[in-house]
Enzyme design. Sequence first.
Site, PDB file in Angstrom:
ATOM      1  N   ASP A  31     -29.427 -12.041  26.499  1.00  0.00           N
ATOM      2  CA  ASP A  31     -28.728 -12.162  24.704  1.00  0.00           C
ATOM      3  C   ASP A  31     -30.244 -12.424  24.400  1.00  0.00           C
ATOM      4  O   ASP A  31     -30.734 -13.504  24.658  1.00  0.00           O
ATOM      5  CB  ASP A  31     -27.699 -13.167  25.073  1.00  0.00           C
ATOM      6  CG  ASP A  31     -27.037 -13.317  23.683  1.00  0.00           C
ATOM      7  OD1 ASP A  31     -27.416 -12.301  22.492  1.00  0.00           O
ATOM      8  OD2 ASP A  31     -26.771 -14.232  23.223  1.00  0.00           O
ATOM      9  N   ASP A  61     -35.051  -8.993  21.337  1.00  0.00           N
ATOM     10  CA  ASP A  61     -34.786  -9.819  19.823  1.00  0.00           C
ATOM     11  C   ASP A  61     -36.561  -9.672  19.056  1.00  0.00           C
ATOM     12  O   ASP A  61     -36.810 -10.684  19.498  1.00  0.00           O
ATOM     13  CB  ASP A  61     -34.154 -11.062  19.728  1.00  0.00           C
ATOM     14  CG  ASP A  61     -33.983 -11.509  18.446  1.00  0.00           C
ATOM     15  OD1 ASP A  61     -34.419 -10.650  17.690  1.00  0.00           O
ATOM     16  OD2 ASP A  61     -33.732 -13.258  18.469  1.00  0.00           O
ATOM     17  N   GLU A  77     -32.828  -6.332  17.379  1.00  0.00           N
ATOM     18  CA  GLU A  77     -32.242  -7.099  16.471  1.00  0.00           C
ATOM     19  C   GLU A  77     -33.557  -6.409  14.793  1.00  0.00           C
ATOM     20  O   GLU A  77     -34.317  -7.352  15.353  1.00  0.00           O
ATOM     21  CB  GLU A  77     -32.130  -8.328  16.903  1.00  0.00           C
ATOM     22  CG  GLU A  77     -31.831  -9.255  15.632  1.00  0.00           C
ATOM     23  CD  GLU A  77     -31.769 -11.113  15.912  1.00  0.00           C
ATOM     24  OE1 GLU A  77     -31.619 -11.550  15.184  1.00  0.00           O
ATOM     25  OE2 GLU A  77     -30.615 -11.307  16.970  1.00  0.00           O
ATOM     26  N   GLY A 125     -23.531 -20.755  16.372  1.00  0.00           N
ATOM     27  CA  GLY A 125     -22.513 -22.183  16.591  1.00  0.00           C
ATOM     28  C   GLY A 125     -21.648 -22.407  15.361  1.00  0.00           C
ATOM     29  O   GLY A 125     -21.127 -21.323  15.535  1.00  0.00           O
ATOM     30  N   GLY A 174     -20.163 -14.431  16.697  1.00  0.00           N
ATOM     31  CA  GLY A 174     -18.533 -15.000  16.614  1.00  0.00           C
ATOM     32  C   GLY A 174     -17.677 -15.701  16.768  1.00  0.00           C
ATOM     33  O   GLY A 174     -17.071 -15.136  15.797  1.00  0.00           O
ATOM     34  N   VAL A 177     -19.602 -14.118  21.528  1.00  0.00           N
ATOM     35  CA  VAL A 177     -18.355 -15.229  21.111  1.00  0.00           C
ATOM     36  C   VAL A 177     -18.794 -16.055  22.669  1.00  0.00           C
ATOM     37  O   VAL A 177     -19.106 -15.401  24.045  1.00  0.00           O
ATOM     38  CB  VAL A 177     -17.041 -15.058  21.917  1.00  0.00           C
ATOM     39  CG1 VAL A 177     -16.186 -16.414  22.185  1.00  0.00           C
ATOM     40  CG2 VAL A 177     -16.647 -13.785  20.631  1.00  0.00           C
TER      41      VAL A 177
END
Length: 287
Positions: A84, A105, A135, A178, A209, A230
Site C-alpha cells: 500500500d 505511489d 496513483e 484517517g 474508505g 479500509v
Amino acid sequence: MLVNAKEMLDKARDGKYAVGQFNINNLEWTKAILLTAQKLNSPVILGVSEGAGKYMCGFKTVAAMVKAMDESLGITVPVALHLDHGSYDGCYKCIKAGFTSIMFDGSHFPIDENVAKTTELVNVAHGLGLSIEAEVGSIGGEEDGVVGAGECADPNECKMIADLGVDFLAAGIGNIHGKYPENWAGLSFETLAAVNEKVGDMPLVLHGGTGIPDDMITKAISLGVAKINVNTECQLSFQEATRAYIEAGKDLQGKGFDPRKLLAPGFDAICAKVEEKMRLFGSVDKA
C-alpha cells in the site's frame, strides 16, 4: 488462495461491486480478515503499508506469515497480498519478498517522473505475474510520513498512467486517510466521472474508505471504483473493544491478562467491521 489482484478487480468492475483492501498490522488483523473473507465467500486484498511492514519485521516476514496462515486456515477465496502506497524501493522489496501485488505511489512526483517509474515497475511486475496499482492526485491526510491535502486528480494525467498498463488506478477525488474532518467537502463525483470516462474499463481505487458515508460509497462503485481501502476503521474498532475489556476489569479476572484473551474482543471487532464493509461493498459470495 494467494493470487494477484487483477482478476478479482476486473470481475468487481464488471459486476458493479468493490473488493475491500483491509490493511494488516499483526497476526490478529491478518487472521480476522482471512477468516471473515472465507466465511463470506468474498475475495479480499491484504494491504501492507511500508510502516506496517517495518513494524512486522519486514516484508519477507509478512509474506511468510500470510502464506503460512492462508494454508493453515484452509483459505480458498482469492487473497492478494498488496503493498500500500509503496515507494520505488519499497516495490522492489515486496517483489523480492513474495508479495502478489504492489502499489507504486508516484503521485508526489512530477507527472513525467511518475510515468517513467510506473512504466518500469509495470514491466517488472507483469513479468513476474504480479498486479500493480498506480496513483494520480494526492490522497488527503498522512500515510507513512507522506502528507496530502486531498487534491483532485487531473483526468488527463490519469489516462497517461492508465495507458502504461497498470491493473488498477488510485485517483484523488477529495478522499482522505484517517478520520474525516467535520468540514470535509465530500467526494468529487465530477472528478471521478471524468476519470472514469478517460480510463475506460480500468478498475479505480478509493483510498481512505474510513468514514465515507454509505451512499457515497455506493455511488463511487457505480462510477468505476472496484477497490476500497479500509484501515483506520478497523484500528478504531479494535481499540474500542480492547478499551471496553480493560475498563471493565476483565483483564484482571482469572487469566484475563493472557494476550489470547486480552486481544480477543479486538479480534472479534475487526471481524465484525470487515463483514460490515464487505456487505456494503457487495463482494459477499463473489469469490
